[in-house]
Scaffold this motif. Sequence first.
Motif, PDB file in Angstrom:
ATOM      1  N   UNK A   1       0.817  -1.214   0.000  1.00  0.00           N
ATOM      2  CA  UNK A   1       0.000   0.000   0.000  1.00  0.00           C
ATOM      3  C   UNK A   1       0.850   1.262   0.000  1.00  0.00           C
ATOM      4  N   UNK A   2       2.073   1.150   0.466  1.00  0.00           N
ATOM      5  CA  UNK A   2       3.017   2.279   0.315  1.00  0.00           C
ATOM      6  C   UNK A   2       4.289   1.705  -0.322  1.00  0.00           C
ATOM      7  N   UNK A   3       4.111   1.201  -1.528  1.00  0.00           N
ATOM      8  CA  UNK A   3       5.181   0.476  -2.213  1.00  0.00           C
ATOM      9  C   UNK A   3       6.366   1.377  -2.535  1.00  0.00           C
TER      10      UNK A   3
ATOM     11  N   UNK B   1       7.504  -9.149   6.762  1.00  0.00           N
ATOM     12  CA  UNK B   1       6.642 -10.083   6.038  1.00  0.00           C
ATOM     13  C   UNK B   1       5.595  -9.380   5.185  1.00  0.00           C
ATOM     14  N   UNK B   2       5.927  -8.193   4.682  1.00  0.00           N
ATOM     15  CA  UNK B   2       4.970  -7.492   3.815  1.00  0.00           C
ATOM     16  C   UNK B   2       3.888  -6.750   4.579  1.00  0.00           C
TER      17      UNK B   2
ATOM     18  N   UNK C   1       3.768 -14.144   8.504  1.00  0.00           N
ATOM     19  CA  UNK C   1       4.506 -13.571   7.369  1.00  0.00           C
ATOM     20  C   UNK C   1       4.513 -14.540   6.190  1.00  0.00           C
ATOM     21  N   UNK C   2       4.095 -15.805   6.414  1.00  0.00           N
ATOM     22  CA  UNK C   2       4.001 -16.747   5.297  1.00  0.00           C
ATOM     23  C   UNK C   2       2.879 -16.365   4.330  1.00  0.00           C
ATOM     24  N   UNK C   3       1.963 -15.482   4.750  1.00  0.00           N
ATOM     25  CA  UNK C   3       1.009 -14.953   3.771  1.00  0.00           C
ATOM     26  C   UNK C   3       1.743 -14.134   2.709  1.00  0.00           C
ATOM     27  N   UNK C   4       2.883 -13.580   3.134  1.00  0.00           N
ATOM     28  CA  UNK C   4       3.779 -12.857   2.230  1.00  0.00           C
ATOM     29  C   UNK C   4       3.071 -11.809   1.370  1.00  0.00           C
ATOM     30  N   UNK C   5       2.668 -10.751   2.014  1.00  0.00           N
ATOM     31  CA  UNK C   5       1.969  -9.692   1.285  1.00  0.00           C
ATOM     32  C   UNK C   5       2.906  -8.788   0.487  1.00  0.00           C
ATOM     33  N   UNK C   6       4.221  -9.042   0.582  1.00  0.00           N
ATOM     34  CA  UNK C   6       5.150  -8.220  -0.182  1.00  0.00           C
ATOM     35  C   UNK C   6       4.841  -8.383  -1.665  1.00  0.00           C
ATOM     36  N   UNK C   7       4.728  -7.291  -2.351  1.00  0.00           N
ATOM     37  CA  UNK C   7       4.518  -7.373  -3.793  1.00  0.00           C
ATOM     38  C   UNK C   7       3.086  -7.730  -4.161  1.00  0.00           C
TER      39      UNK C   7
END
Length: 411
Positions: free
Chosen positions: A68-70, A162-163, A189-195
């Motif tokens: 959201x604030x990439x 973890x994103x 953090x395994x949901x891994x929202x990064x990207x």
Amino acid sequence: MPEINDNARRWLVEVATDVLDHGTSGTFTIAPEVTRRSAENYTDAERFNAELRRLFRRIPLLLAASCEIQGRGDFRTYQIAGVPVLLTRDADGQARALVNICTHRGAPVAHGAGHCSRFTCSYHGWTFGLDGRLAAVSSAADFGAVDRGTYGLRQLPVLEKGGMIWAILDPESTLDIDAFLGMFGEALSAFDLTGWMLVSEKTLTGANWKLAFDAHMEFYHLPVLHKNTFGPQTSPRALYYFEGPHQRLIRPVRYEKNGMPARADLFQWAEHPQDTWPIESMMMGEWILFPNVSFNSFYDGGRGVLVSRIYPGETVGESITVQSYYMAGQPSDAERAEAQKTADFLEGVVAGEDLVNSRNQQRALDSGLLREVSYGCNERGIVHFHEWVDRILAASDAELNTLFRDGRATA
Ligand code: FES
Ligand SMILES: [Fe+2]
């Protein structure tokens, strides 16, 4: 899916094994007895103010997913528990949580969300860098001398992991956010929202924030309140797994849904060695991040996660639920449209059923004619949640860190 540390993986395997056992034997675990609690917990204004001050302003809150604030200069603003917050990514790529109050005379320096290279206060035009420092005073010669170094926006403790981005709404807080999240945060953090991509955001209003949030911590109501949406056959049974103040709710039945890849269904892996189980097969169920967030996975149009944040509203009888639906990778327009349908459906369920119901409960409890509410043996996640709220309200600032370390061992 990202790699997670050994402890978190061990915990995921332990939970998954237990879910498989219960799924196979058709059993589930319940609390030894029904618990009762004063209805004033949901109606008392003094209690509500204590929750704002001692809970929401002292405990780490999940403000946003990293996506959201990439970019540098991307920002979002919030008003939470009376605190105006400005979340941004500075020129070095660091997430910053700042108090959105101009140090001249208190106007906000940013509104809404967007992208900029600096923040300019809309009152007299002072400007602040993305890191919060005071960059310039307008008509500086007329204003007079100020030490710019002491006029920066106040910084809030922040953690990006973890994103996801957490902040504490108290600039003086020394609470260790990582200790608060513990292994739950690592596993989450395994949901891994990064990207990932935010495809839908809905803002819904409801009654007292705990009435709204309680409905996320039991499945008992699903086949009844949601009989016309989820259906009357939906299982009301939840297995609960606690980690400090946080918890997971998992239905011990096979998760089968159109579009869900086989590798995400735990039951596919029952006969395989545990160390080969894919992480996504162990992420099922609802994840409750204390004090006000729930995560649910969906597979419509691709892998998605609905993150619901329940914030206290202006008064004890009001709350705001923000439903953010994120998708993995770069979904096509058709995939996004599919996900959007799910997001719209979930908005309808929560706004049209859960939150309507919460307002009816609120009116009833406000009458004072039901002195206590009861939580069944099958609703023990709610009891766990309220016990942690009590514990935190009672803890001194100094005790908070210890509370999370010790609570983890005993919860
Ligand atoms: S209040 Fe911000 S510049 Fe005056
Ligand atoms: Fe519900």
